[in-house]
Scaffold this motif. Structure first.
Motif, short mmCIF file in Angstrom:
data_model
loop_
_atom_site.label_atom_id
_atom_site.label_comp_id
_atom_site.label_asym_id
_atom_site.label_seq_id
_atom_site.Cartn_x
_atom_site.Cartn_y
_atom_site.Cartn_z
N GLY A 30 0.80 -1.22 0.00
CA GLY A 30 0.00 0.00 0.00
C GLY A 30 0.83 1.27 0.00
N PRO A 31 0.22 2.33 0.49
CA PRO A 31 0.86 3.64 0.43
C PRO A 31 1.94 3.84 1.50
CG PRO A 31 -1.26 3.81 1.52
CD PRO A 31 -1.08 2.37 1.16
N LEU A 32 2.17 2.79 2.29
CA LEU A 32 3.17 2.90 3.35
C LEU A 32 4.57 3.09 2.76
CD1 LEU A 32 3.23 2.62 6.51
CD2 LEU A 32 4.04 0.31 6.12
N VAL A 33 4.85 2.39 1.68
CA VAL A 33 6.17 2.48 1.08
C VAL A 33 6.11 3.33 -0.19
CG1 VAL A 33 6.87 0.27 2.00
CG2 VAL A 33 5.83 0.36 -0.24
N ASP A 34 7.17 4.03 -0.46
CA ASP A 34 7.19 4.86 -1.66
C ASP A 34 7.61 4.03 -2.87
OD1 ASP A 34 9.90 4.50 -1.59
OD2 ASP A 34 10.37 6.53 -0.95
N ALA A 35 7.76 4.69 -4.00
CA ALA A 35 8.02 3.99 -5.25
C ALA A 35 9.32 3.17 -5.20
CB ALA A 35 8.06 4.99 -6.40
N ASP A 36 10.28 3.65 -4.43
CA ASP A 36 11.57 2.95 -4.35
C ASP A 36 11.53 1.78 -3.38
OD1 ASP A 36 12.30 5.01 -5.96
OD2 ASP A 36 13.36 6.15 -4.39
N GLY A 37 10.39 1.59 -2.73
CA GLY A 37 10.30 0.53 -1.74
C GLY A 37 10.92 0.93 -0.41
N PRO A 40 8.87 4.60 5.60
CA PRO A 40 9.07 5.87 6.33
C PRO A 40 10.11 5.65 7.43
CG PRO A 40 6.73 5.33 6.14
CD PRO A 40 7.48 4.12 5.68
N PRO A 41 10.78 6.72 7.85
CA PRO A 41 11.78 6.58 8.92
C PRO A 41 11.13 6.08 10.22
CG PRO A 41 11.54 8.87 8.23
CD PRO A 41 10.76 8.05 7.27
N GLU A 42 11.93 5.46 11.04
CA GLU A 42 11.44 4.88 12.29
C GLU A 42 10.66 5.90 13.13
OE1 GLU A 42 15.07 3.58 13.99
OE2 GLU A 42 15.24 1.81 12.71
N LYS A 43 11.17 7.14 13.14
CA LYS A 43 10.52 8.18 13.93
C LYS A 43 9.08 8.39 13.47
CE LYS A 43 11.18 13.02 15.21
NZ LYS A 43 11.73 14.28 14.68
N VAL A 44 8.89 8.43 12.14
CA VAL A 44 7.56 8.65 11.59
C VAL A 44 6.64 7.46 11.89
CG1 VAL A 44 6.24 8.95 9.45
CG2 VAL A 44 8.43 10.15 9.77
N PHE A 49 2.06 4.89 14.65
CA PHE A 49 1.48 3.81 15.45
C PHE A 49 1.29 4.23 16.91
CE2 PHE A 49 3.32 1.22 11.95
CZ PHE A 49 2.17 0.55 11.59
N GLY A 50 1.78 5.39 17.25
CA GLY A 50 1.62 5.86 18.62
C GLY A 50 2.46 5.10 19.62
N VAL A 51 3.67 4.72 19.23
CA VAL A 51 4.54 3.98 20.14
C VAL A 51 5.93 4.59 20.13
CG1 VAL A 51 3.31 1.81 19.78
CG2 VAL A 51 5.30 2.37 18.36
N ASN A 52 6.76 4.07 20.98
CA ASN A 52 8.14 4.53 21.05
C ASN A 52 8.95 4.01 19.86
OD1 ASN A 52 11.10 4.26 22.11
ND2 ASN A 52 10.05 5.75 23.42
N ARG A 53 9.97 4.76 19.51
CA ARG A 53 10.78 4.36 18.36
C ARG A 53 11.40 2.98 18.57
NH1 ARG A 53 16.44 6.45 17.40
NH2 ARG A 53 17.08 4.84 15.92
#
Lengths: 247, 247
Positions: A30-37, A40-44, A49-53
């Motif tokens: 889905g839209p989670l990954v961009d075209a390059d596969g 998103p960075p761990e922080k994002v 998900f509302g959790v710690n990194r």
DNA sequence: TCTGGTTGTCTATAACAATAGATAAATTGG
DNA sequence: CCAATTTATCTATTGTTATAGACAACCAGA
């Protein structure tokens, strides 16, 4: 398939890192990954998900262990496989042919084989007496080197006593049966269930604990309608979908 | 189906009480319970799984909350439901008829409905233009009062704009379609996947977090071959099996 | 080469899961 | 009624999971 924004729950008996790993795995297409596969960075991800990194990191560690993603320090985390294999189920269901065009290399590996006395349910499926000798084969099916299915086959020992050897050489149930006189066969019925993978299956399918397997229980019959083969196949649920009819 | 003696694993990200709950739920039909539907005492279960009795109790508490078992102080713990429903999938797949003889009462409940513009995947399935108006129905299917399926249906709004009302009154897709002029239809294709249930589904299916759902994505077509209905159905995986062909 | 963005590693703390043992309360069968 | 069996409840301790913050290491692009 419509994307379901998977939520995670606390105190559910399932560690949050595992829930997040499952959610990421399910959302890879889905839209989670961009075209390059790239994920998103761990922080994002942690914010989303509302959790710690650190919790996200545990999830990614599990996925990396499974071989689903790969992290590179300073660059990011990337998806290694994206597409889900679609495995057709119908009259002419065969493992390799069904995946033609979806994977360049398809192979079946024989893990073990042996003889045993048919328990009641298997005897019924093969239409033989309970306790009759049957040959059991244990195999793993791979597509492009990735294990996708873990199958157990049973054959009537009287008709197919030597099938283990033939199968080991030919690497295909269809070819092995052909050499033993069954030139054609059809799928009599297929029953489908889903459950958490058993330890042995997870091992062979390179899945982490808690992963889901799609289980198909099926009987193939020859052109006279005699049951030839009873099988119990466990598919890695996040790598395949089963399709009945259509295309 | 052959019983797999499910092992449990520590430090897998899945709490042991949850693994044990899953194992017990999966083994309800097997030799775990006696003829009266009585589970072994907690002490015995604890030994069998190699855990503390309190951990088994946590598992049973979860199953009791799900409604799968019921404990009585001094007497024991008893299974409330045993048999798994088998849901046939084929040319003439219909919800209620498929369960005839397996459950005394079968019903479908309309949860919600609305209009929306068809996203690309649904438009493709219904063979209409992306963005065309479609009607969406959300429903739950029950067998003997127990929810077994959670379905979402999409219909072309132009042809079936009033289907929500008709469905609400008749309580059946088949009857609703019949009243709107589709006297007969066949299943064009079905795709099957398995995943962890989303929160909303778990809620309606009365499942606990981490439970598995079997997802079928399907298209029904009228006798002219025109797609009539696109559906996404989530079955409680431990209550049903899907069967293609056979009996 | 510097800067910003990213993953990797470390320490510390709080919340939850699992173990251990003891005892109470309810049920069944003799 | 009594004894054995079984579930229910309580306290305490240990190990695993999740959070928090800080900083190092690495990469890509300006």
């Amino acid at each position: 398939m419509t994307v379901q924004s998977e939520q995670i729950e606390r105190q559910s008996g399932i560690a949050m890192w595992r829930q997040i790993a499952d959610a990421i795995r399910a959302g890879l297409a889905g839209p989670l990954v961009d075209a390059d596969g790239k994920l998103p960075p761990e922080k994002v991800l942690a914010e989303r998900f509302g959790v710690n990194r650190h919790t996200v990191r545990a999830a990614i560690r599990a996925l990396a262990h499974e071989g689903v993603v790969q992290s590179h320090q300073g660059r990011g985390t990337f998806v290694r496989r994206k597409r889900r294999l679609t495995y057709p189920i119908g009259q002419r269901t065969r493992f390799s042919q069904g995946l033609e065009g979806q994977a360049a290399n398809r192979s079946t590996e024989l893990l073990a084989h042996g003889r045993e006395q048919a328990p009641a349910d298997i005897a019924r499926a093969l239409d033989i007496e309970t306790g009759t000798g049957v040959v059991r084969l244990e195999s793993v099916g791979l597509a492009d080197g990735v294990p996708v299915s873990r199958a157990t086959y049973w054959f009537d020992a009287e008709r197919f006593g030597t099938i283990a050897d033939v199968f080991a050489r030919s690497g295909s149930v269809t070819r092995a049966l052909a050499q033993l006189g069954v030139t054609d066969y059809v799928r009599a019925w297929t029953r489908i269930e889903a459950r958490h993978g058993a330890v042995d299956d997870l091992d062979h399918l390179r899945l982490s604990p808690g992963a889901i397997v799609l289980v198909t229980e099926a009987v193939n019959a020859d052109m006279d309608g005699r049951p030839v083969q009873y099988s119990l196949t466990r598919f890695a649920a996040d790598r395949v979908s089963l399709q009945v009819g259509g295309d």
